[in-house]
Design an enzyme around this catalytic site. Structure first.
Site, PDB file in Angstrom:
ATOM      1  N   GLY A 230       0.794  -1.222   0.000  1.00  0.00           N
ATOM      2  CA  GLY A 230       0.000   0.000   0.000  1.00  0.00           C
ATOM      3  C   GLY A 230       0.825   1.269   0.000  1.00  0.00           C
ATOM      4  O   GLY A 230       1.995   1.259  -0.412  1.00  0.00           O
ATOM      5  N   THR A 233       4.137   1.035   1.805  1.00  0.00           N
ATOM      6  CA  THR A 233       5.076   0.202   1.042  1.00  0.00           C
ATOM      7  C   THR A 233       5.661   0.972  -0.139  1.00  0.00           C
ATOM      8  O   THR A 233       6.852   0.856  -0.453  1.00  0.00           O
ATOM      9  CB  THR A 233       4.324  -1.047   0.516  1.00  0.00           C
ATOM     10  OG1 THR A 233       3.734  -1.707   1.623  1.00  0.00           O
ATOM     11  CG2 THR A 233       5.262  -1.986  -0.213  1.00  0.00           C
ATOM     12  N   THR A 259      -4.094  -2.209  -1.755  1.00  0.00           N
ATOM     13  CA  THR A 259      -4.771  -1.692  -0.581  1.00  0.00           C
ATOM     14  C   THR A 259      -6.244  -2.005  -0.662  1.00  0.00           C
ATOM     15  O   THR A 259      -6.908  -1.641  -1.624  1.00  0.00           O
ATOM     16  CB  THR A 259      -4.619  -0.160  -0.410  1.00  0.00           C
ATOM     17  OG1 THR A 259      -5.654   0.300   0.457  1.00  0.00           O
ATOM     18  CG2 THR A 259      -4.746   0.576  -1.711  1.00  0.00           C
ATOM     19  N   ILE A 260      -6.730  -2.691   0.315  1.00  0.00           N
ATOM     20  CA  ILE A 260      -8.152  -3.020   0.332  1.00  0.00           C
ATOM     21  C   ILE A 260      -8.985  -1.748   0.524  1.00  0.00           C
ATOM     22  O   ILE A 260     -10.124  -1.669   0.094  1.00  0.00           O
ATOM     23  CB  ILE A 260      -8.437  -4.058   1.440  1.00  0.00           C
ATOM     24  CG1 ILE A 260      -9.762  -4.760   1.187  1.00  0.00           C
ATOM     25  CG2 ILE A 260      -8.389  -3.437   2.808  1.00  0.00           C
ATOM     26  CD1 ILE A 260      -9.940  -6.010   1.996  1.00  0.00           C
ATOM     27  N   ASP A 261      -8.374  -0.730   1.139  1.00  0.00           N
ATOM     28  CA  ASP A 261      -9.098   0.520   1.398  1.00  0.00           C
ATOM     29  C   ASP A 261      -9.274   1.369   0.141  1.00  0.00           C
ATOM     30  O   ASP A 261     -10.008   2.354   0.160  1.00  0.00           O
ATOM     31  CB  ASP A 261      -8.356   1.369   2.442  1.00  0.00           C
ATOM     32  CG  ASP A 261      -8.325   0.701   3.811  1.00  0.00           C
ATOM     33  OD1 ASP A 261      -9.021  -0.313   3.991  1.00  0.00           O
ATOM     34  OD2 ASP A 261      -7.589   1.200   4.687  1.00  0.00           O
ATOM     35  N   TYR A 417     -11.684  -8.766   9.188  1.00  0.00           N
ATOM     36  CA  TYR A 417     -10.594  -9.669   8.814  1.00  0.00           C
ATOM     37  C   TYR A 417     -11.081 -10.818   7.938  1.00  0.00           C
ATOM     38  O   TYR A 417     -10.320 -11.369   7.144  1.00  0.00           O
ATOM     39  CB  TYR A 417      -9.870 -10.200  10.060  1.00  0.00           C
ATOM     40  CG  TYR A 417      -9.088  -9.100  10.743  1.00  0.00           C
ATOM     41  CD1 TYR A 417      -7.952  -8.568  10.145  1.00  0.00           C
ATOM     42  CD2 TYR A 417      -9.507  -8.561  11.948  1.00  0.00           C
ATOM     43  CE1 TYR A 417      -7.245  -7.530  10.735  1.00  0.00           C
ATOM     44  CE2 TYR A 417      -8.811  -7.528  12.554  1.00  0.00           C
ATOM     45  CZ  TYR A 417      -7.684  -7.010  11.941  1.00  0.00           C
ATOM     46  OH  TYR A 417      -6.996  -5.981  12.513  1.00  0.00           O
TER      47      TYR A 417
HETATM   48  N1  LIG Z   1       7.629   6.581   4.913  1.00  0.00           N
HETATM   49  C1  LIG Z   1       8.100   5.335   4.821  1.00  0.00           C
HETATM   50  N2  LIG Z   1       9.387   5.129   4.417  1.00  0.00           N
HETATM   51  C2  LIG Z   1       9.871   3.860   4.293  1.00  0.00           C
HETATM   52  N3  LIG Z   1       9.161   2.757   4.574  1.00  0.00           N
HETATM   53  C3  LIG Z   1       7.886   2.903   4.968  1.00  0.00           C
HETATM   54  C4  LIG Z   1       7.287   4.181   5.116  1.00  0.00           C
HETATM   55  N4  LIG Z   1       6.016   4.012   5.532  1.00  0.00           N
HETATM   56  C5  LIG Z   1       5.826   2.671   5.650  1.00  0.00           C
HETATM   57  N5  LIG Z   1       6.941   2.016   5.300  1.00  0.00           N
HETATM   58  C6  LIG Z   1       7.120   0.554   5.320  1.00  0.00           C
HETATM   59  O1  LIG Z   1       6.221  -0.053   4.391  1.00  0.00           O
HETATM   60  C7  LIG Z   1       5.728  -1.271   4.918  1.00  0.00           C
HETATM   61  C8  LIG Z   1       4.240  -1.313   4.836  1.00  0.00           C
HETATM   62  O2  LIG Z   1       3.650  -0.145   5.383  1.00  0.00           O
HETATM   63  P1  LIG Z   1       2.198  -0.152   6.032  1.00  0.00           P
HETATM   64  O3  LIG Z   1       1.807   1.239   6.302  1.00  0.00           O
HETATM   65  O4  LIG Z   1       2.189  -1.103   7.181  1.00  0.00           O
HETATM   66  O5  LIG Z   1       1.269  -0.841   4.948  1.00  0.00           O
HETATM   67  P2  LIG Z   1       0.798  -0.372   3.513  1.00  0.00           P
HETATM   68  O6  LIG Z   1       1.952  -0.413   2.608  1.00  0.00           O
HETATM   69  O7  LIG Z   1      -0.207  -1.375   3.162  1.00  0.00           O
HETATM   70  O8  LIG Z   1       0.260   1.013   3.674  1.00  0.00           O
HETATM   71  C9  LIG Z   1       6.260  -1.410   6.321  1.00  0.00           C
HETATM   72  O9  LIG Z   1       7.294  -2.374   6.333  1.00  0.00           O
HETATM   73  C10 LIG Z   1       6.764  -0.025   6.664  1.00  0.00           C
HETATM   74  O10 LIG Z   1       7.902  -0.051   7.509  1.00  0.00           O
HETATM   75  O1  LIG Z   2      -4.817  -5.050  11.927  1.00  0.00           O
HETATM   76  P1  LIG Z   2      -3.873  -4.666  10.851  1.00  0.00           P
HETATM   77  O2  LIG Z   2      -3.209  -5.809  10.205  1.00  0.00           O
HETATM   78  O3  LIG Z   2      -2.916  -3.616  11.258  1.00  0.00           O
HETATM   79  O4  LIG Z   2      -4.727  -4.044   9.684  1.00  0.00           O
HETATM   80  C1  LIG Z   2      -5.759  -3.153   9.867  1.00  0.00           C
HETATM   81  C2  LIG Z   2      -5.749  -2.137   8.763  1.00  0.00           C
HETATM   82  O5  LIG Z   2      -5.450  -2.655   7.517  1.00  0.00           O
HETATM   83  C3  LIG Z   2      -6.157  -1.955   6.514  1.00  0.00           C
HETATM   84  O6  LIG Z   2      -6.857  -2.892   5.775  1.00  0.00           O
HETATM   85  C4  LIG Z   2      -5.256  -1.131   5.667  1.00  0.00           C
HETATM   86  O7  LIG Z   2      -4.087  -1.817   5.482  1.00  0.00           O
HETATM   87  P2  LIG Z   2      -2.897  -1.220   4.649  1.00  0.00           P
HETATM   88  O8  LIG Z   2      -2.381   0.024   5.315  1.00  0.00           O
HETATM   89  O9  LIG Z   2      -1.934  -2.323   4.662  1.00  0.00           O
HETATM   90  O10 LIG Z   2      -3.462  -0.964   3.283  1.00  0.00           O
HETATM   91  C5  LIG Z   2      -7.063  -0.982   7.218  1.00  0.00           C
HETATM   92  O11 LIG Z   2      -8.310  -0.902   6.658  1.00  0.00           O
HETATM   93  C6  LIG Z   2      -7.054  -1.483   8.618  1.00  0.00           C
HETATM   94  O12 LIG Z   2      -7.122  -0.433   9.519  1.00  0.00           O
HETATM   95 MG   LIG Z   3      -1.521   2.021   4.261  1.00  0.00          MG
END
Ligand SMILES: Nc1ncnc2c1ncn2[C@@H]1O[C@H](COP(=O)(O)OP(=O)(O)O)[C@@H](O)[C@H]1O
Ligand SMILES: O=P(O)(O)OC[C@H]1O[C@](O)(COP(=O)(O)O)[C@@H](O)[C@@H]1O
Ligand SMILES: [Mg+2]
Length: 578
Positions: A230, A233, A259-261, A417
């Site tokens: 997402g 990432t 991203t499911i959102d 979930y």
């Molecule tokens: N600003 C950032 N810079 C580098 N890595 C990041 C940053 N934000 C998130 N990450 C890394 O990306 C990965 C996924 O981020 P996360 O917010 O959990 O999920 P998503 O990618 O689904 O939004 C994690 O391993 C996190 O450490």
């Molecule tokens: O409980 P977890 O694994 O942190 O995930 C919850 C969150 O994951 C989400 O599906 C979003 O996930 P991402 O940030 O990975 O896209 C949100 O809707 C929810 O708040």
């Molecule tokens: Mg996210």
């Protein structure tokens, strides 16, 4: 399984050019065509500035980086797809190097042509030989239906289209690069994984250590990195790309948005979203049945959506059983005229029951007012939410029992979930396939530092910064939210002043509305993915080629003729792409 230390490493063609040598080629664009402004100390692509190309009538290409921006004299090879029987029926399979995709397609006579992105798809020339490629795939962040399908199609695309055999799965998200084992992936080992939810590679939040990750990429001699995740990432992928370019490595970094959102900016939609909306119907149906079976029944369903309420909005629109939908973008209040309690009472009196859908990020400020706010974050820095579903259910129960002396029967369902963990549906599976193939074509063609996704129905390569600078949110002054309000007849919870303010703040709704995308033919991808014979003789192929118009014309005609009518989802036909 293969451990990090004994993974097979080829020494062949692993380019490492220092910054000094890379500066010599900074004025050549990806296809040797575009040039950047001269007379600066350092090339824009080395300073993370946008790579912009201006054309006539306000045309702007926001291009993505390419190896030739920082590595001189790289050899190119003919694309092996030209000898692939699945593609021989296609008259113009390769994408024209000048093709770009418009970000906005609703325009006026005098509108500037605006922002464009490089069109995704196979190129005639590639920058890797098949046996030179050492690819890796990693999945990060929360789960989402379709992760396994994307993994499968990356492996099959690399293998069947480009003859690549060295593909590593990195286990457990970003930290897996330096803390976990790797797994060798083959078309056989991933054959059935799209039928399973989750990710066979595992995932995690946090643990993004850029230099350790890039060290691991360099040590393993990996030269194509596919990162599925997402917004967080994609930010991580962007810094990995910057470090790789700083070290002058011939390593393509490709982001695949998950991203499911559905909160990733610029793109039409993210994979898994369609599946999530469909699965949410089951919970809403259950809530409706429960509520409808008792006196003054209220069904409350909580759906995912941390900062964006797309799942809740689309699930509500699809269901028609929902009386009220609450999302993070539209603040609401409980008491008094126009408040939620008043509306619930009215609906119960009218219909005897009601269904309420609430996105998990909705009403957080209301809970924070009544509880001590916990400003906690997860390992990735995302805000940890208070449970709006439970809180709201309790508030409604308290209100009707103590203030109204009215017996209500409330059932709270939290399927979040369960929705996230299922395999992707048919439509998302096709979407994932095209996405993975576009990603592979881009990496093979030498592009790097990009996210691949559909924009107005066509797959495009989008620079990382465009994906990460903002989040996609429901625009509450846009037509789709208005449709929802009109279908549920719920209060908008907004005063006239607030509506005026919101209108001023939001961008004009020039984005896609319903039915503006086109449906295109994808038989060529289907032949290839099934690896089946196309059952055409050489003669028949030649005749077919003469009969068909070039695909670009076909696409344009479909864009007009195949406009779906009466479809309420803005991206319902947008999975065509490439
Ligand atoms: N600003 C950032 N810079 C580098 N890595 C990041 C940053 N934000 C998130 N990450 C890394 O990306 C990965 C996924 O981020 P996360 O917010 O959990 O999920 P998503 O990618 O689904 O939004 C994690 O391993 C996190 O450490
Ligand atoms: O409980 P977890 O694994 O942190 O995930 C919850 C969150 O994951 C989400 O599906 C979003 O996930 P991402 O940030 O990975 O896209 C949100 O809707 C929810 O708040
Ligand atoms: Mg996210």
């Amino acid at each position: 399984m293969e451990s990090a230390s004994n993974s097979f490493v080829s020494q062949k063609s692993y380019h490492t050019f220092g910054l000094r040598s890379s500066l010599s080629s900074i004025n050549a664009g990806a296809d040797g065509k575009f040039r950047f402004p001269l007379g600066r100390a350092m090339a824009p692509e080395l300073r993370n500035e946008p790579k912009l190309v201006h054309g006539e009538a306000g045309y702007v290409l926001e291009d993505v980086p390419h190896f030739v921006d920082y590595i001189p004299d790289l050899p190119t090879y003919p694309n092996p797809l030209q000898d692939n029987p699945a593609y021989s029926v296609v008259k113009q399979y390769f994408v024209n190097i000048d093709d770009t995709v418009a970000q906005k397609i609703v325009v006026h006579k005098s509108s500037p042509r605006g922002t464009h992105f490089r069109r995704a798809g196979p190129r005639q020339k590639v920058y890797f030989e098949s046996d030179e490629v050492h690819a890796c795939i990693v999945t990060c962040g929360g789960l989402c239906p379709g992760l396994n399908t994307v993994i499968r199609e990356l492996v099959c695309g690399l293998s069947h289209m480009y003859g690549v055999s060295r593909i590593l799965g990195i286990e457990g998200g970003y930290k897996g690069f330096y803390a976990r084992n790797t797994v060798h992936l083959t078309p056989k080992s991933v054959n059935d994984i799209h039928k399973r939810g989750g990710t066979i590679l595992g995932t995690s939040r946090g643990g993004h250590d850029t230099s350790k990750i890039v060290d691991s990429i360099q040590d393993r001699r990996i030269n194509q990195v596919y990162i599925i995740g997402g917004d967080g990432t994609q930010k991580g992928a962007s810094v990995i790309f910057q470090e790789i370019r700083r070290r002058g490595l011939k390593v393509s970094v490709v982001g695949i948005p998950k991203t499911i959102d559905n909160d990733i900016a610029v793109i039409d939609k993210s994979f898994g979203f369609d599946t999530a909306v469909e699965e949410a119907q089951r919970a809403i149906n259950a809530a409706h049945v429960e509520a409808g079976s008792v006196e003054h029944g209220i069904g409350v369903v909580k759906l995912m959506g941390r900062y964006s309420g797309f799942i809740a909005m689309y699930a509500t629109l699809a269901s028609r059983d929902v009386d009220c939908c609450l999302i993070p973008e539209s603040p609401f209040y409980l008491e008094g005229k126009g408040g939620l309690y008043e509306f619930i009472e009215k609906r119960l009196k009218e219909n005897g029951h009601m269904v309420l859908v609430v996105a998990e990020g909705a009403g957080q400020e209301l809970i924070a007012e009544s509880m001590r706010s916990m400003d906690h974050e997860d390992a990735s820095g995302n805000k940890l939410l208070l449970d709006i579903g439970l809180w709201l259910s309790q508030k409604i129960k308290d209100y009707f029992s103590s203030k109204k002396k009215m017996t209500i029967n409330l059932k709270y369902i939290d399927p979040t979930y369960m929705i996230r963990a299922i395999p992707s549906n048919a439509s998302d599976n096709v979407y994932c396939t095209l996405l993975a193939q576009s990603a592979v074509h881009g990496a093979m063609a030498g592009y790097t530092g990009f996210t691949v996704a559909p924009v107005n129905g066509r797959h495009a390569y989008i620079p990382f910064y465009r994906i990460t600078e903002t989040q996609n949110k429901v625009v509450i002054t846009d037509r789709m939210w208005a449709r929802l309000l009109s279908s549920t007849n719920q209060p908008s919870f907004l005063s006239q002043n607030a509506i005026e303010e919101a209108k001023k703040e939001e961008e004009p709704p020039t984005q896609l509305l319903e039915g503006e995308n086109s449906t295109n033919h994808h038989d060529e991808e289907l032949f290839s993915s099934a690896n089946q014979p196309n059952f055409l003789s050489h003669n028949a192929t030649e005749v077919a080629k003469k009969e068909e118009k070039p695909p670009t014309q076909l696409h344009e005609e479909n864009g007009v003729a195949n406009k779906p009518s009466g479809c309420c989802f803005r991206w319902c036909s947008s999975i065509s792409a490439m």
